[in-house]
Design an enzyme around this catalytic site. Structure first.
Site, PDB file in Angstrom:
ATOM      1  N   ASP A 165      -8.853  -6.469  -4.401  1.00  0.00           N
ATOM      2  CA  ASP A 165      -8.485  -5.163  -3.852  1.00  0.00           C
ATOM      3  C   ASP A 165      -9.056  -4.076  -4.764  1.00  0.00           C
ATOM      4  O   ASP A 165      -8.590  -3.868  -5.874  1.00  0.00           O
ATOM      5  CB  ASP A 165      -6.956  -5.068  -3.795  1.00  0.00           C
ATOM      6  CG  ASP A 165      -6.469  -3.766  -3.163  1.00  0.00           C
ATOM      7  OD1 ASP A 165      -7.299  -2.873  -2.899  1.00  0.00           O
ATOM      8  OD2 ASP A 165      -5.252  -3.650  -2.941  1.00  0.00           O
ATOM      9  N   HIS A 176      -8.032  -5.138  -0.006  1.00  0.00           N
ATOM     10  CA  HIS A 176      -6.748  -4.456   0.170  1.00  0.00           C
ATOM     11  C   HIS A 176      -5.947  -5.045   1.336  1.00  0.00           C
ATOM     12  O   HIS A 176      -4.727  -5.120   1.292  1.00  0.00           O
ATOM     13  CB  HIS A 176      -7.021  -2.961   0.405  1.00  0.00           C
ATOM     14  CG  HIS A 176      -5.782  -2.122   0.437  1.00  0.00           C
ATOM     15  ND1 HIS A 176      -4.893  -2.077  -0.624  1.00  0.00           N
ATOM     16  CD2 HIS A 176      -5.275  -1.305   1.389  1.00  0.00           C
ATOM     17  CE1 HIS A 176      -3.900  -1.248  -0.306  1.00  0.00           C
ATOM     18  NE2 HIS A 176      -4.103  -0.783   0.896  1.00  0.00           N
ATOM     19  N   SER A 199       0.832  -1.197   0.000  1.00  0.00           N
ATOM     20  CA  SER A 199       0.000   0.000   0.000  1.00  0.00           C
ATOM     21  C   SER A 199       0.876   1.261   0.000  1.00  0.00           C
ATOM     22  O   SER A 199       1.751   1.392  -0.848  1.00  0.00           O
ATOM     23  CB  SER A 199      -0.941  -0.058   1.213  1.00  0.00           C
ATOM     24  OG  SER A 199      -1.920   0.935   1.154  1.00  0.00           O
TER      25      SER A 199
END
Lengths: 372, 197
Positions: free
Chosen positions: A316, A349, A151
């Site tokens: 995601d 995610h 991320s």
């Protein structure tokens, strides 16, 4: 069993001023970090782990006498694990502007003798990497064997290859993106507005007022959590299950998902700082290495020399696989070494934090290839 | 699927690749061909495969591998990015045959394609006896085959003619031995060099 065991954070102070991307200069700063494994004589086996929005320097292991204080990526980092501390010297650092001990909004501003609060400057991914480079100097690491992150952490790994192309051999960019989409920024803005509009926020100087913008921070975390999970996983985990078996016909928690979000929101306010949340979401919004190249990511990545491992997760939707493919295509254009895995995982995610067998196998296989 | 034929397929392909070329290998499996071409020819390139176990195996083999779905094309790859785009024994596993061959010739100067020849004598005999062929070149039962397109050498050459694809060279083999006489009947595998017509 294959944990790095009991770990102790370390602290280092840097006296030289640092000019930040946003135009302000900090007179100096402190960083809190942890290390696992041993740096070899050549200094060639160091791996930096970059944290995401709510992470910290505490990547692996536990603190003495606190069995629940397991590091946030402990399933990946340790002896015999994919990021094997028998081979690698692993470094975790709390970023500048953080709330886990590195200099940030809660620190004392030497100019006023009071906590910085809202006066702490907005920092960027570029600033974090510049700061991490100073930590590398301090630790005697000329060139990282690898920098890895998921991320926002993946953005830092990518930025390392651009800002210091000769100081990183491999970048592992997981569940990340070359820049946020308008939808991503919209969610961040919602989270920020929740905090900024909380009456206890006091323009960011809540420490001085003896308050905490708990309601705003809680709401921000709830919004975040919705974007971290996939629709499928929420349905699987919670469905329309009721908390007390019956409908209240009021505004109490009827459904388990409401209870979960409230719990996550409440828990977050006990350990995370609202000003750090604001700064970090801005760092996310601003990251866009192609911006200085008229939006041309291929041109922006031309100066990278590292080899890349890029991974995304099928469910995601916050940083969807096509965002990772943008990075891959730009690297291919530049003839860089890159491998890309699109991992079938239902957890959205958040998948990058989970112990998925195939995910860990491909990450481990890539890390095994790295010479130390 | 290159493991079925081992090095024989590789050696033919290697002869068509110049040292230091940029190569894209579609349906790369465990990356053996790329590894071979890297060692023998010093090529630089990428494998593409959509099967998770192949991506893992190719990473372990030390090659660049990209997990893309070939059915969705190669839209993100630049025109002329590669000297050769290879599809070794995989063309029969994709549905969008013509668009994919056209994509290969967009991103590469030349394409190398090999495929099992459905028209081989043994396959015709199997059909004549009323059963779908199972052979070294087509080693699957009809119900578990990854192949979705069944075509002969003659079919493929007709496809090239109809779509303006230039056949620059064709080599034909039966159990690894070169076939000259009536390859559509006698060859179990065909290898082609293709160019833009």
């Amino acid at each position: 069993m294959n944990s790095v065991g009991v770990v102790t954070p370390q602290r280092v102070a840097f006296d030289a001023p640092i000019a930040l991307r946003g135009g302000t200069t900090l007179p100096g700063f402190e960083l809190v970090y942890e290390t696992y494994g041993e740096l070899n004589a050549e200094g060639s086996n160091a791996v930096l782990v970059c944290h995401a929005l709510s992470g910290s320097h505490h990547v692996a292991g536990v603190y003495a006498g606190q069995p629940n204080s397991v590091g946030w990526w402990d399933n990946l980092v340790g002896p015999g694990k994919p990021l094997d501390t028998n081979r690698f010297f692993v470094v975790g650092v709390n970023n500048l502007g953080g709330c886990y001990g590195s200099t940030g909004p809660m620190s004392i501003n030497p100019a006023t003798g009071q906590p910085y609060g809202a006066d702490f400057p907005v920092v960027t991914v570029e600033d974090w990497v510049a700061v991490q480079a100073r930590l590398a100097d301090h630790l005697g690491i000329g060139c990282w064997a690898a920098v890895i992150g998921g991320s926002l952490g993946g953005m830092q790994a990518l930025e390392w290859t651009l800002q210091f192309p000769d100081r990183i051999r491999h970048a592992l960019v997981i569940a990340s993106a070359p820049k946020l989409s308008a939808q991503n920024i919209a969610f961040n803005e919602l989270a920020r507005q929740a905090i900024l509009s909380d009456p206890d926020f006091h323009g960011g100087h809540y420490y001085a007022h003896g308050t905490v913008p708990v309601r705003g921070l809680r709401l921000a975390r709830m919004v975040g959590h919705i974007t971290y999970l996939s629709d499928d996983q929420m349905a699987e985990k919670f469905g329309r299950e009721l908390k007390n078996g019956t409908l209240s016909y009021g505004y109490d928690t009827d459904f388990q998902i409401e209870s979960y979000l409230r719990y996550q929101g409440d828990k977050f306010t006990t350990y995370f700082d609202a000003n750090t949340y604001l700064i970090t979401t801005k760092a996310l919004d601003y990251f866009d290495p192609a911006r200085d190249y008229g939006g041309d990511l291929q041109a922006a990545l031309a100066r990278a020399k590292a080899s890349f491992f890029v991974a995304s997760f099928t469910t995601d939707w916050r940083f969807a696989p096509e965002r990772s493919r943008e990075i891959v295509y730009a690297l291919m254009h530049n003839g860089r070494d890159v491998s890309y895995a699109e991992i079938d995982c239902s957890a959205g995610h958040d998948s990058f934090l989970l112990d998925d067998a195939h995910y860990h196998a491909v990450v481990g296989a890539y890390l095994d290839r790295i010479e130390t | 699927m290159t493991e079925i034929f081992g090095r024989f397929d590789f050696d033919v392909i290697a002869r068509w690749i110049a040292p230091g070329e940029r190569v894209l290998d579609l349906g790369c499996g465990d990356g053996s061909l790329l590894k071979f071409l890297t060692a023998e020819k010093g090529i630089r390139g990428y494998g593409v495969d959509n099967a998770p176990e192949n991506v893992l195996a190719a990473i372990r083999n030390g090659v660049n591998v990209l997990q893309f779905d070939l059915e969705k094309g190669l839209a993100g790859v630049d025109d002329d990015a590669f000297d050769h785009v290879i599809m070794s024994l995989s063309l029969q596993t994709v549905r969008h045959t013509v668009p994919l061959v056209q994509e290969m010739l967009r991103v590469g100067h030349e394409a190398v394609v090999s495929f099992p020849n459905f028209g081989h004598r043994s396959h015709r005999e199997a059909i004549a006896k009323g059963r779908m062929p199972v052979s070294e070149a087509l080693p699957y039962q009809w119900y578990d085959s990854p192949n979705v397109r069944f075509f002969t050498i003659a079919d493929f050459e007709a496809l090239c003619t109809d779509n303006g694809i230039e056949v620059r060279e064709g080599l034909f083999f039966d159990e690894g031995r070169a076939v000259v006489d009536d390859p559509n009947l006698n060859a179990d595998v065909a290898l082609y060099r293709l160019g833009r017509g």
